[in-house]
Design an enzyme around this catalytic site. Structure first.
Site, PDB file in Angstrom:
ATOM      1  N   SER A 278       0.876  -1.099   0.006  1.00 59.47           N
ATOM      2  CA  SER A 278      -0.164   0.010   0.160  1.00 59.47           C
ATOM      3  C   SER A 278       0.827   1.397   0.047  1.00 59.47           C
ATOM      4  CB  SER A 278      -0.960  -0.020   1.251  1.00 59.47           C
ATOM      5  OG  SER A 278      -0.194  -0.064   2.439  1.00 59.47           O
ATOM      6  N   HIS A 308      -1.903  -9.046   1.704  1.00 59.22           N
ATOM      7  CA  HIS A 308      -1.663  -7.734   2.653  1.00 59.22           C
ATOM      8  C   HIS A 308      -2.722  -7.242   3.722  1.00 59.22           C
ATOM      9  CE1 HIS A 308       0.303  -3.794   3.426  1.00 59.22           C
ATOM     10  NE2 HIS A 308      -0.050  -3.222   2.546  1.00 59.22           N
ATOM     11  N   HIS A 354       6.028 -12.426   7.542  1.00 61.48           N
ATOM     12  CA  HIS A 354       6.200 -11.322   7.069  1.00 61.48           C
ATOM     13  C   HIS A 354       7.405 -11.184   5.964  1.00 61.48           C
ATOM     14  CE1 HIS A 354       6.567  -6.712   7.035  1.00 61.48           C
ATOM     15  NE2 HIS A 354       5.510  -6.839   7.641  1.00 61.48           N
ATOM     16  N   ASP A 409      -2.008  -8.269  11.371  1.00 63.96           N
ATOM     17  CA  ASP A 409      -3.180  -8.604  11.240  1.00 63.96           C
ATOM     18  C   ASP A 409      -3.965  -9.895  11.937  1.00 63.96           C
ATOM     19  OD1 ASP A 409      -3.638  -6.779   9.110  1.00 63.96           O
ATOM     20  OD2 ASP A 409      -2.340  -8.030   7.922  1.00 63.96           O
TER      21      ASP A 409
HETATM   22  N1  CMX Z   1       1.443 -19.688   5.994  1.00 62.69           N
HETATM   23  C1  CMX Z   1       1.965 -20.508   5.318  1.00 62.69           C
HETATM   24  N2  CMX Z   1       3.139 -20.324   4.300  1.00 62.69           N
HETATM   25  C2  CMX Z   1       3.713 -19.336   4.644  1.00 62.69           C
HETATM   26  C3  CMX Z   1       3.330 -18.112   5.306  1.00 62.69           C
HETATM   27  C4  CMX Z   1       2.014 -18.346   6.217  1.00 62.69           C
HETATM   28  N3  CMX Z   1       1.692 -17.687   7.053  1.00 62.69           N
HETATM   29  N4  CMX Z   1       4.029 -17.184   5.309  1.00 62.69           N
HETATM   30  C5  CMX Z   1       4.884 -17.387   4.308  1.00 62.69           C
HETATM   31  N5  CMX Z   1       4.542 -18.823   3.868  1.00 62.69           N
HETATM   32  C6  CMX Z   1       5.277 -19.344   2.635  1.00 62.69           C
HETATM   33  C7  CMX Z   1       4.969 -18.440   1.521  1.00 62.69           C
HETATM   34  O1  CMX Z   1       4.020 -18.721   0.915  1.00 62.69           O
HETATM   35  C8  CMX Z   1       6.284 -18.973   0.495  1.00 62.69           C
HETATM   36  O2  CMX Z   1       5.804 -20.062   0.057  1.00 62.69           O
HETATM   37  P1  CMX Z   1       6.574 -20.509  -1.614  1.00 62.69           P
HETATM   38  O3  CMX Z   1       7.867 -20.888  -1.405  1.00 62.69           O
HETATM   39  O4  CMX Z   1       5.480 -21.786  -1.819  1.00 62.69           O
HETATM   40  O5  CMX Z   1       6.015 -19.472  -2.383  1.00 62.69           O
HETATM   41  C9  CMX Z   1       7.472 -19.358   1.678  1.00 62.69           C
HETATM   42  O6  CMX Z   1       6.593 -19.370   2.835  1.00 62.69           O
HETATM   43  C10 CMX Z   1       8.561 -18.034   1.797  1.00 62.69           C
HETATM   44  O7  CMX Z   1       7.734 -17.136   2.148  1.00 62.69           O
HETATM   45  P2  CMX Z   1       8.476 -15.678   2.929  1.00 62.69           P
HETATM   46  O8  CMX Z   1       9.770 -15.335   2.478  1.00 62.69           O
HETATM   47  O9  CMX Z   1       8.573 -16.334   4.344  1.00 62.69           O
HETATM   48  O10 CMX Z   1       7.219 -14.658   2.806  1.00 62.69           O
HETATM   49  P3  CMX Z   1       6.996 -13.781   1.816  1.00 62.69           P
HETATM   50  O11 CMX Z   1       7.929 -12.518   1.958  1.00 62.69           O
HETATM   51  O12 CMX Z   1       7.188 -14.045   0.437  1.00 62.69           O
HETATM   52  O13 CMX Z   1       5.521 -13.218   2.152  1.00 62.69           O
HETATM   53  C11 CMX Z   1       3.518 -12.537   3.376  1.00 62.69           C
HETATM   54  C12 CMX Z   1       5.155 -12.319   3.157  1.00 62.69           C
HETATM   55  C13 CMX Z   1       3.114 -11.873   4.713  1.00 62.69           C
HETATM   56  C14 CMX Z   1       3.027 -12.533   2.139  1.00 62.69           C
HETATM   57  C15 CMX Z   1       3.328 -14.300   3.993  1.00 62.69           C
HETATM   58  O14 CMX Z   1       4.165 -14.522   5.307  1.00 62.69           O
HETATM   59  C16 CMX Z   1       2.088 -14.720   4.225  1.00 62.69           C
HETATM   60  O15 CMX Z   1       1.588 -15.044   3.158  1.00 62.69           O
HETATM   61  N6  CMX Z   1       1.538 -14.365   5.336  1.00 62.69           N
HETATM   62  C17 CMX Z   1      -0.058 -14.649   5.629  1.00 62.69           C
HETATM   63  C18 CMX Z   1      -0.728 -13.496   4.998  1.00 62.69           C
HETATM   64  C19 CMX Z   1      -0.323 -12.452   5.851  1.00 62.69           C
HETATM   65  O16 CMX Z   1      -0.780 -12.702   7.126  1.00 62.69           O
HETATM   66  N7  CMX Z   1      -0.475 -11.207   5.401  1.00 62.69           N
HETATM   67  C20 CMX Z   1      -0.520 -10.047   6.161  1.00 62.69           C
HETATM   68  C21 CMX Z   1       0.751  -9.379   6.268  1.00 62.69           C
HETATM   69  C22 CMX Z   1       1.032  -8.155   7.232  1.00 62.69           C
HETATM   70  C23 CMX Z   1       0.386  -7.203   6.294  1.00 62.69           C
HETATM   71  O17 CMX Z   1       0.668  -6.713   5.176  1.00 62.69           O
HETATM   72  O18 CMX Z   1      -1.005  -6.540   6.770  1.00 62.69           O
END
Ligand code: CMX
Length: 471
Positions: A278, A308, A354, A409
């Site tokens: 955002s 997000h 995150h 969140d």
């Molecule tokens: N549950 C399951 N798998 C997860 C995970 C979770 N909470 N968080 C990360 N992973 C997975 C990713 O999907 C990724 O999988 P692939 O290799 O298959 O693509 C792997 O772990 C590596 O990801 P990462 O480097 O740890 O995390 P990213 O920087 O790519 O993504 C985020 C960060 C927030 C999008 C991810 O942790 C996520 O999807 N979390 C759940 C959604 C969430 O809570 N979002 C809110 C974030 C805060 C906000 O912006 O408001």
């Protein structure tokens, strides 16, 4: 100096003097105010020339320094860790979490003015801090509350647009639609069309930002009342703070704890440095000199994504589903199985993980502390606490996520539902109202510092292959 000013009320004096630290270090922190009642715009006008000089001198000396190199993996990997953005309001440390102009969330809770009788910082004071790098006085915060109340009316045609939306249109889509429509009011767009000197871009950007922030509660609450209630809105009170008035518009002002929650909520969701979707989107779109309304609406569309801001809606939905399936008193084994079912189903556990943070998000901790104080016996809070002790272990065992700890969140929904605010699909709108404070304060500085059109370089896979493949 500014951070150590004394407040007029006795309570504030205690809060304030209890905390002695080097003032927030950004713009002009060492300058004293010339007057207690100086407005935010007057202070900003003083700070801009200093900051411009500071940046000019810094670039002259360090402009050719290297911030880092970029790997092919980073280019394919969502640009994680690439250092290429300037963001004045906040910096995120992977271990410690967010600092707003050098202040942690507990610092802000100590030094930023709260409402009379309240404990949590007022979002008005956080906005002042983000814009100036300085802790405002109680009077300055009061004047900001009054100014936002005075600017809060929205045009009739925007009300009609919101009223015409089907209830089934997601509240975030309605919010974005309405903010785009508010663009009709943009002073920046009007002044630019007349021929605006670049040196003055910041002025109508500031005016638009103040109008936009002021109008968001009426926009957001109209959506809430139309979708979930009878569509009728009360009047706001011109002598009350932003969060009280927003709570009143939503129908929750009679519960002072809810109003306090709103103050905390709007403060901590405001800014999370520049690279999140955002913030980066608002900044990117703003770099084309799109006005603050258009820029922020673009940022809202990014906030509406489930990875997000929409995660706050997903978290409560996921938690309530878990509760329906295995009960609020589910055993650790039952919860673990439920978690593995989510993960094996190829879904993320919402609220955990995150892109930058590698520890529990201090925004989570602040909300957990609020819960411990105000709703320690709530059964759903009990479940959320239990999840906090189980999920990181399961995610670590799963072995994919780089950060198994909760983010902001993971906790907001349980607080809201406790006060009867159960409409999960609406939660991201609250996040959006708060996020406006952070992204628009940066837009003001983008215009003040003459930040250029943002335009990073991209390559095709074929081009990269040519660059690196051995002959
Ligand atoms: N549950 C399951 N798998 C997860 C995970 C979770 N909470 N968080 C990360 N992973 C997975 C990713 O999907 C990724 O999988 P692939 O290799 O298959 O693509 C792997 O772990 C590596 O990801 P990462 O480097 O740890 O995390 P990213 O920087 O790519 O993504 C985020 C960060 C927030 C999008 C991810 O942790 C996520 O999807 N979390 C759940 C959604 C969430 O809570 N979002 C809110 C974030 C805060 C906000 O912006 O408001």
């Amino acid at each position: 100096m500014s951070a150590l000013r004394t407040f007029t009320s006795a309570t504030k004096a205690v809060r304030h003097t209890a905390f002695r630290f080097a003032p927030a270090t950004a713009v002009g922190a060492s300058r004293a105010y010339s007057s207690k009642t100086q407005t935010l715009k007057e202070r900003l006008a003083e700070l801009i020339p200093q900051k411009k000089e500071e940046v000019k001198a810094f670039k002259a000396e360090y402009g050719s320094k290297v911030l880092g190199e970029v790997t092919v993996d980073q280019a394919y990997g969502g640009m994680r860790g690439i250092k290429g953005l300037i963001w004045e309001g906040s910096v995120l440390d992977a271990e410690e979490g967010i600092r707003f102009r050098g202040l942690t969330i507990p610092d802000c809770q100590k030094v930023l003015p709260a409402a009379e009788g309240g404990q949590e910082p007022l979002p008005e004071s956080l906005f002042w801090l983000l814009v100036t790098g300085e802790v405002p006085t109680q009077e300055q915060v009061k004047s900001l509350s009054a100014e936002w109340a005075a600017r809060s009316d929205i045009p009739e045609f925007v009300e009609e647009i919101i009223d015409r939306c089907p209830k089934t249109l997601h509240p975030m889509s309605q919010f974005s639609l309405a903010v785009n429509a508010l663009q009709h009011e943009s002073l920046f767009a009007k002044e630019y069309a007349k021929g605006l000197n670049k040196a003055n871009y910041w002025d109508p950007t500031f005016e638009d930002t103040m109008d936009l922030i002021a109008k968001l509660p009426k926009v957001a609450a109209r959506i809430y009342r139309n979708v979930y209630k009878d569509g009728k809105l009360p009047e706001i009170e011109s002598d009350k703070d932003y969060s009280y008035n927003f709570s009143k518009l939503l129908g929750y002002e009679s519960n002072s704890d809810f109003v306090e929650l709103m103050r905390l909520y709007l403060t901590i969701h405001s800014d999370h440095e520049g690279g999140n979707v955002s913030a980066h989107t608002t900044h990117l779109v703003g770099s084309a000199l799109s006005d603050p309304y258009l820029s922020f609406a673009a940022g809202l569309n990014g906030l509406a994504g489930p990875l997000h801001g929409l995660a706050n809606q997903e978290v409560l939905r996921w938690t309530l589903k878990l509760k329906d399936n295995i009960g609020v008193d589910a055993s650790e084994e039952e919860i673990k199985k439920y978690l593995w079912d989510t993960l094996n189903g190829g879904q993320v556990v919402p609220g955990y993980g995150h892109a930058v943070l590698r520890k529990t998000d201090p925004r989570y901790t602040a909300q957990r502390e609020f819960a411990l104080k105000h709703l320690p016996d709530d059964p759903l809070f009990g479940l959320v606490s239990k999840l906090y002790h189980i999920i990181p272990g399961v995610l670590t065992e799963h072995g994919k996520t780089k950060n198994p700890w909760p983010n902001v969140d993971a906790h907001s929904g349980v607080l809201l539902q406790y006060y009867g605010f159960t409409e999960q699909d609406y939660y991201t709108v609250l996040f959006g109202v708060s996020r406006a404070l952070g992204v628009t304060s940066q837009l003001i500085w983008d215009r003040a510092l003459g930040m250029p059109l943002e335009r990073p370089k991209s390559y095709s896979t074929a081009h990269l292959k040519k660059m690196f493949a051995k002959n």
